[in-house]
Design an enzyme around this catalytic site. Sequence first.
Site, PDB file in Angstrom:
ATOM      1  N   LYS A   1       9.257  -1.991   8.883  1.00  0.00           N
ATOM      2  CA  LYS A   1      10.498  -2.772   8.877  1.00  0.00           C
ATOM      3  C   LYS A   1      11.010  -2.840  10.315  1.00  0.00           C
ATOM      4  CE  LYS A   1      15.044  -2.773   6.520  1.00  0.00           C
ATOM      5  NZ  LYS A   1      15.907  -2.044   5.547  1.00  0.00           N
TER       6      LYS A   1
ATOM      7  N   SER B   1      17.617  -4.729   1.636  1.00  0.00           N
ATOM      8  CA  SER B   1      17.372  -5.366   2.904  1.00  0.00           C
ATOM      9  C   SER B   1      15.906  -5.295   3.364  1.00  0.00           C
ATOM     10  CB  SER B   1      18.245  -4.703   3.975  1.00  0.00           C
ATOM     11  OG  SER B   1      17.877  -3.340   4.141  1.00  0.00           O
TER      12      SER B   1
ATOM     13  N   SER C   1      18.054  -0.490  -0.587  1.00  0.00           N
ATOM     14  CA  SER C   1      17.271  -1.438   0.225  1.00  0.00           C
ATOM     15  C   SER C   1      15.766  -1.242   0.209  1.00  0.00           C
ATOM     16  CB  SER C   1      17.760  -1.412   1.675  1.00  0.00           C
ATOM     17  OG  SER C   1      18.957  -2.133   1.799  1.00  0.00           O
TER      18      SER C   1
END
Lengths: 487, 484
Positions: A77, A152, A176
Site C-alpha cells: 500500500k 482504504s 481498511s
Amino acid sequence: MLHERTITELRLGLENGEFSAEELTRHYLSRLEGPSQDINAFITVTGNIALERAKKSDIDRSKGHAGPLSGIPIAHKDVFCTRGVRTSAGSLILDKFIAPYSATVVEKLEQAGAVMLGKTNQDEFAMGSSNENSHYGPVLNPWDRTRVPGGSSGGSAAAVAAGLCAASTGTDTGGSIRQPSSFCGVTGIKPTYGRISRWGIIAYASSLDQAGPITQTAEDAALMLEVMAGHDPKDSTSIAAGVPRYTDSLANPIKGLRIGLCQEYFDEGLDATTGKLIMEAVAVLESQGAVISEVSLSTTRYAVPAYYVIAPAECSANLSRYDGVRFGHRCENPKDLDDLYKRTRSEAFGNEVKQRILVGAFALSTGYYDAYYRKAQQVRRLIRNDFQEAFKTVDLLLSPTAPTPAFRIGEKSDDQVAMYLQDIYTISSNLAGLPAISIPAGIHGHLPTGLQLIGNYLDEARLLNVAHQYQLQTNWHKLSPPAGGTA
Amino acid sequence: MTTADNMNGWEIVIGLEVHVQLLTESKIFSGASTRFGAEPNTQACAIDLGMPGVLPVVNEAVYPKAIAFGLAVGAEIGARSVFDRKNYFYPDLPKGYQITQMDHPIVLGGHADIMLESGELKTINITRAHLEEDAGKSLHEDFQGMTGVDLNRAGTPLLEIVSEPDMRSVAEAVAYAKYIHQLVTYLDVSDGEMSQGSMRCDANVSIRRFGETEMGTRTETKNINSFRFLERAIIHEINRQVAILETGGRVVQETRLYDPDRDETRPMRSKETANDYRYFPEPDLLPVLIDEAYIQDVRNKMPELPSEKRIRFEREHDLPEADAIILTSTTQLADYFERVAATGGDSRLAANWVRVELLSKLNKASIALEEAPVSAEQLGSIVTRIRDKTISGTIAKTVFDGLWSGQAESADDFIASHDLQQVSGTDELEPIVSAIIANNPKQAEQYRSGKTKLLGFFVGQVMKETGGKANPQQVSELTKKLLT
C-alpha cells in the site's frame, strides 16, 4: 495460471524449479501492463527493482539461502515508506515524495526474500471506505468495474483479487484491510494493535493504525504475518511479545471452540442476503465442532461516533507536518508564511482529508475537548471492557465484515453517514486494539461477501487457525473474479 | 530608572518559566547529536525533520536528570509520566506539534530557597517541571528577506521549570534564576551555557497596588538568555506597565520579546492570533510508570547539593557563610578549593587565596576556572609555604604570579630560584634592624617620645631592605625591643 496460485503453491513451484523468481516476476509485471491493470490498483509499478530482487532471489536460492518468502511477488500500500521509491499515501501533497527510508514492514518482507512489484492505490492518507478519495483516481472492483473495492486499502485488496500480486500489505485504522478484503473476496487480517511496527507507515490515526497482510488464503496470511510481526525498538507502541509460528497451529481442530455472535452486529442495517450467507458460514463452523452462542456488545452503537472523534483528532496533528516547508507539495510564490500554509494545504489535500482535519481540530479545541475528545476516549474504554466481558464466555466473535457487498462508485459519495456506517462492524476492534480477520464467505449475486472473526489480544494464531479450517471446508476463497469484471 | 523594585506603591509580581536543555548525548526522541555549534541542519535526522512515517522513541537518559532536579527541589515525582502534543504551525517546528507534558508532568511541586541580599532565605514555590522537545531556530538575517530554518536544535531535550508567581522584586527573580542555574549545573542536568541557549527564561510580570489580593494583568516576556537581560527585561516591563496604569491605561495580556540591543520589550504575537494549542496525549508514546526503586536509584547517585555543600564548608572548613557561598557557587570551584585546602593544610588560608587572589586573576584574564594556569595543587603548595612561614603573604603573591605566568612548576622551585625564603632568624634580622634605627635617628627619637605609630615606618624600611623577605611579625617585635 501462475497468478492464481497461493504463496504456499508458489513457494513449492520455486523450490521444485518449476519456474524461477525472475519468470514469476516477469509474469506478474506483464499482467500489470495487460488488461487487468485497468482497475487502477497501482500508483507506482517498480519493474526494475522487482526484476533485480527476483534475480537476487534466484541466486540466493541456488546458494541455499532462500528466505521464507523468497521470490514471492507482493505489493505495498502506498502508505508504507519504500526507500528510493515514491510514497504518496494517495495524496497530491506527497506526489513527489521519494522516501529516504523503508518502513520496518517493508524491510522485513524484503529480508524474507519477497519481491516488491510496486505501490498500491488507496484512499488519501487511508481516509475512506471506497478508495474514491485517491488523488490517483478510484480503484475499480475486479468483480464488477462499476463498483468500489472498499477502502482504504482498496488497491491492495483489488490487486490480490485480480491476480496482480501474490499478496499485499495494507493498513487498517477502522476496517481498511478487512472491508476491502470482504468486497474483493480475499483474506485480510488486522493484527492486535502494536503487533506490527508502525515505523515508516505514514500515520493517519496513530492509536488505531495497524498494518496487516492481504492474501488469497488464511495460510498465506499466516506466512506473511510471521514475517511482518514483531517488536521494533523504533516504535514505542510495538508489543515486546515473541511472534509465534502461525503456520504451526493452522491444522489444529476447532472442536469445542466457543464462537460468539454479537447480536448488535446483526441489526437492521445489515443486508438480509449478507446476513443469510454469514449464518451459512456459522453452520459450517458448527459442523466442525464449534459451539455457537449469542453475546451482546452494548457499546457497539457508540463505536462509529467515538471513532470519528478520535481518528480525526489524531489525524489533525499527524497531518500538520505537510506544510510545504521541508518536503512535498508547496504552493507557487507564497506571499507570506500564512499564505504558504493555507494555499499549500488547500491545494494539495482532498476534501475528505480536509474535513477530518477540521473535525479533529474542532474536537480538540478549548471548550470542546471534554465534550468530544475526552468523551470519545471514555467510550473507547467502555468498548474495550465490553469485549473483555464477552471474551470471558467465548473464544472468538463472529460477524459480517461489512453490512453490504461492494456498492457502486459514487453511490455513497453524497451520504457521508452511510459511508461511515460501512465500518460499523470493523471499527470496534480498532478502538479496542483487538485482532480481526476477514475471509470470503459466499457470493451475493455476483459479489463476494466477507466474514469477520475478532479475537482477544495476541490471539492471531487462533484467528488464522479457524479461518484456515473454514477454508478447508469451503471454496469461496478460491473463486476468482470473472475476466473483465461483469457489470 | 535603574531599579524598579517597590516603586510608587506598586507591588511587583513575577513568575518564571525556565527552560533548561538537558545534558544528553542525543536528542529526546531521536539518535541525532545534541552538540552545539554544528553547521545548520547537519544534526537533524528524519525524526527531527518530522518526515512522513517516522516515530519518536524517548531517550531514557532524560528521566534520571529530570527526577534528580525534582528530588533536589523537594518535589513529588509523577508516578505516571505522559507526553502530550501541543499543536501550532511554525517553520521551526517540523511536525506542526511539540511533544511536551501537560497533565502528567514528571516533576510536581517543589521549592527553591533563595538567599536575598539581606541574607534572609525566601521560598519560591515551583509549580511543576516537565519534559519536552526544543524547537529549531528561525534565522531572519542573511537570507534577503527570506527566513532560514536550522533544525539542529529541534528535538533537544528540555526541562521546563515553572515557578509560582512568588517573586516580588527584580533581585528575587534574578536570584531565583541563578539558584536554578546553580542547581542544574551541580546536578549535571545541564551545562548551563546560557550564551548557547542551554538555559532560557520566560518572565511573567504583573504589577498591582500594595494590599490588593487580585493579580494584575500579566505579560510574558520570552526567551531571555542571560541574567543581565532577565534583569533588564523585567525592569523595562515593570516601567512600561507602571506608565500604562498610571495614565489610566490597561495592560494587555500578551507575549513579548526582549530586545537587548534596544533594551526594550515588544509584543511578539497579538491576541487576535492567540493559539489554541489543542493539547492531547501523544499516541506514539506510551505512558511511563516510574517506581520508587527507580527514584531511589537516582537519589543514591545524586551529588552533594549546593546548600548541603555550603553547610559542610562552614562546618568542616570553618568558613564564614559569605565565603562558603562564594566557594560553593559551582562544583568546579568548590572542588578546586577543597584540593587547595587539602594540599595546603589550612582551609581558611586556602579559602582566602581562592576567593580573593584566584578569582580576581581569573576575572582579570576573563578565563574560566578550567583554564586557570595554576592548578589547585600548585596553589596548595603556596598555601603550605605561607602556613609554615617560609614566605610571607606579600611574597606569596609574587610566587603566585610566577606560577601563573609559567615561570616554575611548584612554589618551592620558584622560592628557591628567586631566593624568596623568609628571613626570620634573630641573628640575621637584628643587625639589619639596628642599622635602620641607626640610620634614622630622628624617627627613633620621635618613637621613643611616644609616637609609636612610627613602628610601621621601621618595619617598612626593614622589609624594603630585605626585599620583602623578612618576617614582618618578627621585624615588628625586634624593632620594638631595640627601640626601648
